[in-house]
Design an enzyme around this catalytic site. Structure first.
Site, PDB file in Angstrom:
ATOM      1  N   GLU A 194      44.072  43.183  40.344  1.00 28.59           N
ATOM      2  CA  GLU A 194      44.323  44.785  41.154  1.00 28.59           C
ATOM      3  C   GLU A 194      45.752  45.069  41.325  1.00 28.59           C
ATOM      4  O   GLU A 194      46.143  45.062  42.889  1.00 28.59           O
ATOM      5  CB  GLU A 194      44.379  43.735  42.982  1.00 28.59           C
ATOM      6  CG  GLU A 194      42.025  43.176  43.474  1.00 28.59           C
ATOM      7  CD  GLU A 194      42.064  43.374  44.749  1.00 28.59           C
ATOM      8  OE1 GLU A 194      43.346  42.596  45.618  1.00 28.59           O
ATOM      9  OE2 GLU A 194      41.503  43.419  44.743  1.00 28.59           O
ATOM     10  N   GLU A 196      34.557  40.744  41.392  1.00 26.67           N
ATOM     11  CA  GLU A 196      34.659  39.935  42.134  1.00 26.67           C
ATOM     12  C   GLU A 196      33.918  40.614  43.205  1.00 26.67           C
ATOM     13  O   GLU A 196      33.391  41.729  43.533  1.00 26.67           O
ATOM     14  CB  GLU A 196      36.372  39.870  43.297  1.00 26.67           C
ATOM     15  CG  GLU A 196      37.621  39.428  42.993  1.00 26.67           C
ATOM     16  CD  GLU A 196      39.213  39.841  43.517  1.00 26.67           C
ATOM     17  OE1 GLU A 196      38.587  39.607  44.458  1.00 26.67           O
ATOM     18  OE2 GLU A 196      39.420  39.143  42.550  1.00 26.67           O
TER      19      GLU A 196
HETATM   20  C1  GLA Z   1      41.083  40.758  46.511  1.00 27.81           C
HETATM   21  C2  GLA Z   1      41.626  39.733  45.779  1.00 27.81           C
HETATM   22  C3  GLA Z   1      41.583  38.227  45.315  1.00 27.81           C
HETATM   23  C4  GLA Z   1      41.230  37.718  46.752  1.00 27.81           C
HETATM   24  C5  GLA Z   1      40.177  38.386  47.632  1.00 27.81           C
HETATM   25  C6  GLA Z   1      39.784  38.426  48.701  1.00 27.81           C
HETATM   26  O1  GLA Z   1      39.977  40.913  45.916  1.00 27.81           O
HETATM   27  O2  GLA Z   1      41.777  40.389  44.035  1.00 27.81           O
HETATM   28  O3  GLA Z   1      42.732  37.774  44.303  1.00 27.81           O
HETATM   29  O4  GLA Z   1      42.898  38.212  47.636  1.00 27.81           O
HETATM   30  O5  GLA Z   1      40.334  39.815  47.248  1.00 27.81           O
HETATM   31  O6  GLA Z   1      39.098  38.990  49.360  1.00 27.81           O
END
Ligand code: GLA
Ligand code: ZN
Length: 666
Positions: free
Chosen positions: A155, A310
Site C-alpha cells: 500500500e 486483500e
Molecule cells: C491494509 C494492509 C494490511 C492490513 C489491512 C487491514 O490493507 O495492507 O497490511 O493492515 O489493511 O485491514
C-alpha cells in the site's frame, strides 16, 4: 489466455501470511497452517510483506533459512508464493543508523521510528538497502518452484517533505517547465506577488508556507506519483533482471487520492487492490454498487483481470463498527470481485496475529485455531467455488461503456474555492453515475481522460472540470465517429495547470456540446430546482449551470428561480454521434431514467436483459467459448430473478448465482 501467474490456470485463493510471527512455534503452527490452507482450498499465500527485521535483523546479517522453509512447505502443498519485497516497514536499526530514511511531514517535522509506510522515497540509503534485499530475495528464490508473483511493498502512500525530496521536486519542475518564467505563468504567481526568481525558492506546499498556488499543489501531487513510480521501478529493477518471467504488482487502495493510479498502473504487470467495504448485513445495495465501481476501476487500470489481493473474511479491526457478516455475505463479496474481473480472492489475513493493532482483524484462522469456525467454513465455500472456475481464468469484461474518473480532475476540484465548499463531491458524483449504469447490469470500464476511447459506444464524463491537453480533441473524434458523450455541470473550467479557460466554459468542449456556460449557481442545502423530462419532473440540488445554446437543443428547462425556462438538459448532434449535457446535479431518479434512455439509444450490452428486482445485480465476463453471468442479491431478503435462458430462481438473502453458458446459447 491471460493468466496472472504464468502457467497457473486457476483462480487464486489465499492471502497475507505472516509465518515470521510464529517461528518459535513453527513445528506446530506452520504445519497446522498448511493443513488448514489445504482444507480451505488455498492455493496462494503472500509472504514476507513485513519481514524485513526477520530477514535482516542487523545490518548486512541476513537470515533466509526460515523463508526457505516456508517456501519449501508451500511448494510441497501446491501453494504458490506471492513473495513480497519488505520495503513497506523498515527495521529499527535502519532508522537509528540512517535517520534520513525517516519521513518528514508537511510541517517539516521528521518522524520518529515506528509505524509503517513512513520512509523517504528519495533517500539514496533507503533505495540502496531496498535494492540489496530485493536482489538477495530474487537471487535466492529465482528457481524456487513456489515463486509465482512479486508483491512490491505494501500500500504505497503518503508523501515526504524532507530536503532530499525538495531537491528532487525542483529537478522534476526544472525538467517539466524548463524556465521559471513558464512556472510563474502556469501557476499565476503574480497573484499575491508570489513570483519566483530562483528555483531554490520553490518548496513543497504545506500549512506553514505556500498552499494557495493551485498549480504548485497539482505538481506536488504529480511529483509524488512520479516518486512512487520511480521507487517502484527501483524496487523492481533487480527482480526484472533476475526473474524476468515473474510478474510484479503492488496492492492499491481504490481511489486513494495521494497517487494517480492510472499513471502507476503503467508500470505494473497486473493490477491488484485491497477491498474493505463496510457491509452492514442489511440492505447493502448502494455499498454493493460502490464496491462494483471500485472493482471496475481496478480492472480498467490494466484492462485485464486483476487481483483482489486483500479482503476481510469477517470483521476488520479498524472500521467503526465490526459487524459480523450474515451467512453468504462473504461469498457474495468474493464473487462480486470475480464478477467484475478479479481472478483472485485473497485475504488479509490467513492467521490472526496474537498481538499488535490487528489482533482482532478477521482472518481465515482465528485465535481458536481450528477449521470449525463459521468464518473458516465461509472461506472454504469461496475456495470450493473458485476451484470449479478454472474455465473463467482470463475472462474479459465486454464493456461498451466507459466512465471517466480522473485523479487530476479530483485534485483540482478538491482545491477549487468557490462553488460549494466541501460539497463538490467529485468521487461521489462519478459513483452516482456509475450506479445508474450498474443497476442496469451494463458492463462499464472506469478510465481516466488520457485513455483510449476508441472501443466504446458511450463515454460518460461527470464533472470533467479539468481538460488536459488533447483530451477535448479526442472526445470530439470519439463523437464524430458515432460515440455518445455525456457531460455535466462543472465541465471544462480549467486546463492542466488549473488555469481557467478564457472565452466561456466548457472551454475546448463548447463546440462539441453546442453551448457555453455563463454562470454556475450553487444552492443552499435546503434549496432545489427542478425540470421536466419525458413527462416526469426531477428535482435538482447543489449546482445549476446557466447555459446559452450554440447549436445544441434543449431537452428540459429549469422550472424555478430567475433562470426558469433556461436549458437544464441538452443534446448536440456532432458528426455521427451526440453530446449530452446535464446542467445540474440531479437525484438518482433522473440518472436511472437518463441512462436507460442512453442504453436503449446506443443498444448497450447488458449482463441480463430482463429487469432485476431492486437490490439484485448481474455482471458478465466472457471467454473465447463461454459467457459467465453472476447474479447477486445485495439485500437481506429473498428475491426472484429471471435469469433468461437459465430460468427463474429464488435467491436467498446475499446469495450469488453463477450462470455459465456457451456463447451460442446467449
Ligand atoms: C491494509 C494492509 C494490511 C492490513 C489491512 C487491514 O490493507 O495492507 O497490511 O493492515 O489493511 O485491514
Ligand atoms: Zn524525503
Amino acid at each position: 489466455m491471460f493468466m496472472i501467474i504464468p502457467n497457473f490456470p486457476h483462480m487464486l485463493h489465499g492471502g497475507d501470511y505472516n509465518p515470521e510471527q510464529w517461528i518459535k512455534w513453527k513445528d506446530t503452527i506452520w504445519k497446522e497452517d498448511m493443513r488448514l490452507a489445504q482444507a480451505a482450498y488455498i492455493n496462494t499465500v503472500s509472504v514476507g510483506i513485513f519481514s524485513w527485521s526477520t530477514l535482516e535483523p542487523h545490518e548486512g546479517e541476513f537470515h533466509f533459512e526460515w523463508l526457505d522453509e516456508v517456501l519449501d512447505m508451500c511448494a510441497e502443498h501446491g501453494i504458490v508464493a506471492v513473495l513480497a519485497t519488505p520495503s513497506g516497514a523498515k527495521p529499527a536499526w535502519l532508522a537509528q543508523k540512517y535517520p534520513e530514511v525517516l519521513r518528514v511531514n508537511e510541517r517539516r517535522e521528521r518522524n520518529y521510528y515506528g509505524g509503517r509506510h513512513n520512509h523517504c522515497l528519495s533517500s539514496p540509503i533507503y533505495r540502496e538497502k531496498v535494492s540489496r534485499i530485493n536482489t538477495l530475495l530474487a537471487e535466492r528464490y529465482k528457481k524456487h518452484p513456489a515463486l509465482g508473483l512479486w508483491h512490491i511493498s505494501n500500500e504505497y502512500g503518503g508523501e515526504c517533505h524532507c530536503p532530499l525530496c525538495q531537491e528532487r521536486f525542483r529537478q522534476y519542475l526544472q525538467h517539466k517547465f524548463q524556465t521559471l518564467e513558464s512556472i510563474n505563468e502556469a501557476w499565476w504567481t503574480a497573484f499575491w506577488s508570489h513570483t519566483y526568481t530562483d528555483w531554490t525558492q520553490i518548496e513543497s506546499p504545506g500549512p506553514l508556507g505556500e498552499n494557495g498556488l493551485h498549480g504548485l499543489n497539482l505538481e506536488w501531487k504529480r511529483f509524488t506519483t512520479e516518486q512512487f513510480v520511480d521507487f517502484y521501478l527501483c524496487e523492481t529493477k533487480p527482480l526484472k533482471e533476475i526473474t524476468p518471467n515473474v510478474p510484479c504488482t503492488t496492492n492499491l487502495m481504490g481511489t486513494y487520492p495521494g497517487i494517480d493510479y492510472m499513471r502507476l498502473a503503467e508500470v505494473l504487470d497486473v493490477a491488484a487492490w485491497d477491498s474493505y467495504p463496510r457491509w452492514t448485513s442489511r440492505d447493502d445495495t448502494v455499498l454493493g454498487a460502490r464496491t462494483g465501481f471500485l472493482h471496475d476501476l481496478a480492472r480498467s487500470l490494466k484492462k485485464k483481470p486483476f487481483l483482489l489481493i486483500e479482503s476481510c473474511p469477517s470483521a476488520t479491526s479498524w472500521q467503526q463498527v465490526a459487524k459480523l457478516r450474515s451467512p453468504r455475505l462473504h461469498v457474495l463479496q468474493s464473487m462480486q470481485a470475480v464478477a467484475h474481473g478479479a481472478d483472485s480472492v485473497q485475504y488479509f489475513q490467513i492467521r490472526k496475529s496474537r498481538g499488535g493493532p490487528e489482533k482482532f482483524h478477521g482472518a481465515v484462522i482465528d485465535h481458536e485455531g481450528s477449521e470449525h469456525t463459521r468464518v473458516f467454513h465461509d472461506v472454504q465455500d469461496v475456495g470450493r467455488q473458485l476451484s470449479q472456475l478454472d474455465s473463467l481464468v482470463g475472462a474479459q469484461t465486454p464493456a461498451q461503456t466507459a466512465l471517466i474518473y480522473d485523479w487530476h480532475v479530483r485534485w483540482a476540484l478538491d482545491d477549487a474555492n468557490g462553488f460549494l465548499q466541501d460539497k463538490t463531491q467529485y468521487e461521489q458524483t462519478v459513483i452516482d453515475h456509475h450506479r445508474a449504469v450498474w443497476n442496469q447490469t451494463i458492463p462499464v470500464d472506469v478510465i481516466d481522460s488520457t485513455r483510449d476511447f476508441g472501443t466504446y459506444r458511450v463515454l460518460i464524463a461527470p464533472m470533467l472540470y479539468m481538460i488536459r491537453p488533447i483530451v477535448a480533441e479526442r472526445i470530439k473524434t470519439f463523437v464524430e465517429q458515432g460515440g455518445i458523450f455525456v457531460a455535466t455541470y462543472l465541465t471544462g473550467y480549467v486546463d492542466e495547470h488549473d488555469l481557467t479557460f478564457l472565452g466561456g466554459f466548457p472551454g475546448p468542449l463548447k463546440e462539441l456540446l453546442g453551448l457555453w456556460c455563463e454562470e454556475l449557481d450553487s444552492l443552499f442545502p435546503d434549496m432545489e430546482n427542478s425540470f421536466e423530462w419525458q413527462k416526469k419532473t426531477y428535482k435538482v440540488h447543489d449546482f445549476c449551470e446557466l447555459v446559452h445554446l450554440r447549436g445544441a437543443t434543449s431537452l428540459a428547462l429549469y422550472e424555478k428561480d430567475f433562470y426558469a425556462g433556461r436549458p437544464a438538459l441538452t443534446v448536440h448532434p456532432y458528426g455521427k454521434g451526440k453530446a449530452y449535457f446535464i446542467a445540474s446535479r440531479t437525484g438518482d431518479d433522473f440518472l436511472e431514467s437518463f441512462y436507460q434512455y442512453i442504453a436503449a439509444e446506443a443498444s448497450l450490452n447488458k449482463a441480463l436483459q430482463s429487469p432485476l428486482p431492486e437490490g439484485v445485480n448481474a455482471q458478465i465476463r466472457v471467454t473465447g467459448t463461454d459467457t459467465f453471468i453472476f447474479v447477486m442479491n445485495f439485500t437481506h431478503e429473498k428475491k426472484t430473478v429471471d435469469g433468461g435462458s437459465a430460468g427463474i430462481k429464488i435467491l436467498d438473502a446475499f446469495e450469488t448465482w453463477i450462470i455459465k453458458k456457451p456463447h451460442s446459447s446467449c
